[in-house]
Each structure stands twice: as structure tokens, then as C-alpha cells.
Design a protein around this motif. Structure first.
Motif, mmCIF file in Angstrom:
data_model
loop_
_atom_site.group_PDB
_atom_site.id
_atom_site.type_symbol
_atom_site.label_atom_id
_atom_site.label_comp_id
_atom_site.label_asym_id
_atom_site.label_seq_id
_atom_site.Cartn_x
_atom_site.Cartn_y
_atom_site.Cartn_z
ATOM 1 N N VAL A 4 37.675 39.152 45.883
ATOM 2 C CA VAL A 4 38.400 39.683 44.725
ATOM 3 C C VAL A 4 37.910 38.935 43.494
ATOM 4 C CG1 VAL A 4 40.662 40.116 43.708
ATOM 5 C CG2 VAL A 4 40.401 40.107 46.199
ATOM 6 N N GLU A 6 37.938 38.761 39.201
ATOM 7 C CA GLU A 6 38.470 39.198 37.916
ATOM 8 C C GLU A 6 37.422 39.008 36.820
ATOM 9 O OE1 GLU A 6 41.838 36.917 40.116
ATOM 10 O OE2 GLU A 6 39.721 36.587 39.612
ATOM 11 N N SER A 21 39.593 43.338 34.257
ATOM 12 C CA SER A 21 39.155 44.152 35.379
ATOM 13 C C SER A 21 39.193 43.336 36.663
ATOM 14 C CB SER A 21 37.735 44.671 35.145
ATOM 15 O OG SER A 21 37.695 45.577 34.069
ATOM 16 N N CYS A 22 39.449 44.023 37.756
ATOM 17 C CA CYS A 22 39.457 43.393 39.071
ATOM 18 C C CYS A 22 38.606 44.247 39.999
ATOM 19 C CB CYS A 22 40.880 43.289 39.590
ATOM 20 S SG CYS A 22 40.989 42.743 41.310
ATOM 21 N N TRP A 36 48.406 42.455 39.576
ATOM 22 C CA TRP A 36 48.092 41.386 38.629
ATOM 23 C C TRP A 36 49.260 40.404 38.551
ATOM 24 C CZ3 TRP A 36 43.405 40.601 36.660
ATOM 25 C CH2 TRP A 36 42.513 41.668 36.576
ATOM 26 N N THR A 77 38.287 49.250 42.071
ATOM 27 C CA THR A 77 38.549 48.443 40.896
ATOM 28 C C THR A 77 39.926 48.762 40.312
ATOM 29 O OG1 THR A 77 37.482 50.063 39.435
ATOM 30 C CG2 THR A 77 36.099 48.269 40.288
ATOM 31 N N TYR A 94 45.594 36.491 37.610
ATOM 32 C CA TYR A 94 45.061 36.630 38.958
ATOM 33 C C TYR A 94 45.203 38.067 39.455
ATOM 34 C CZ TYR A 94 45.452 31.528 39.124
ATOM 35 O OH TYR A 94 45.341 30.185 38.865
ATOM 36 N N CYS A 95 44.191 38.504 40.161
ATOM 37 C CA CYS A 95 44.251 39.795 40.842
ATOM 38 C C CYS A 95 44.521 39.548 42.315
ATOM 39 C CB CYS A 95 42.936 40.537 40.662
ATOM 40 S SG CYS A 95 42.874 42.149 41.501
ATOM 41 N N TRP A 113 43.520 36.753 47.146
ATOM 42 C CA TRP A 113 43.596 36.438 45.724
ATOM 43 C C TRP A 113 42.209 36.241 45.126
ATOM 44 C CZ3 TRP A 113 48.123 36.573 43.129
ATOM 45 C CH2 TRP A 113 49.303 36.418 43.846
ATOM 46 N N GLY A 114 42.094 36.608 43.855
ATOM 47 C CA GLY A 114 40.923 36.217 43.100
ATOM 48 C C GLY A 114 41.106 34.799 42.592
#
Length: 123
Positions: A4, A6, A21-22, A36, A77, A94-95, A113-114
Motif C-alpha cells: 500500500v 500513498e 492517492s493510494c 484513509w 487506487t 495513512y491508507c 497499512w501504507g
């Protein structure tokens, strides 16, 4: 492996706009939720917005009417359009990806998680 990532953070003046963007990869099912979250300095991570695999969107009260979440399932996305930004929107964003059927509205629904991306709203 689920990845992931971001992108799109940065510095913006109060009242301005920013688009995050994710991008997700490695997810083995098409029925996953994306969300998010953000964590401001000295505070706990909080839910911001999410887009379920069924097409439903959810927002926290603090961003409702200012932020808009969108998703391109074909590209895996999700974007977060942030308008009328305030200094209190400053945080690491965080995405998260959730593979359950429960829409993301808290940390409990996130499986991946990103690393996060910084958004600073300041004059």
C-alpha cells in the motif's frame, strides 16, 4: 505480499486544496475496502474516510463536506480530495486496506497499512 503506497502529500496554505492517492497491489480479492486515516502530532490515529468494495463512502464528521474520497477499482487506487484545508488537518495520512466485509471506519477493519504521507497546512 500486499503493498500500500500513498502519494501526493505536501505543504498547503489554509483554505487550499490537496489530493492524496493510494495505490494497492498484491490484494488477492476484488472485494476489499480502502480507507484513509491520519495521525496528528501528539494524537492517536483517527479515521478520515473510506470507500467500500460495494461503493459506499464514509467520512468522519471533521472532514465531511470538505473531503471527498473516490476509488478506481480497475486500477486498485483510491484518492482523497481535500478542500478548504485547515491547520488542524495537519497530520500523517495513512491508507489502509481491509479484506473483511465490514466497511472501514476504525483501525480494527484494516489489515494492511501504507507507510503514511505528511500533510502540512500552514501559512
Amino acid at each position: 505480499e500486499v503493498l500500500v503506497v500513498e502519494s501526493g502529500g505536501g505543504l498547503v496554505q489554509p483554505g487550499g486544496s490537496l489530493r492524496l492517492s493510494c495505490a494497492a497491489s498484491g490484494v488477492t480479492t476484488s472485494m476489499y475496502n480502502m480507507g484513509w486515516f491520519r495521525q496528528a502530532p501528539g494524537k492517536e490515529r483517527e479515521f478520515v474516510a473510506s470507500f467500500s468494495w460495494t461503493g459506499n463512502t464514509y467520512y468522519s464528521d471533521s472532514v465531511k463536506g470538505r473531503f471527498t474520497v473516490s476509488r478506481d477499482s480497475a486500477k486498485n487506487t483510491m484518492d482523497l480530495q481535500m478542500n478548504r484545508l485547515k491547520p488542524e488537518d495537519t497530520a500523517i495520512y495513512y491508507c489502509g486496506i481491509g479484506e473483511s466485509f465490514i466497511a472501514i471506519r476504525s483501525d480494527a477493519e484494516v489489515d494492511y497499512w501504507g507507510k503514511g504521507i505528511r500533510v502540512t497546512v500552514s501559512a
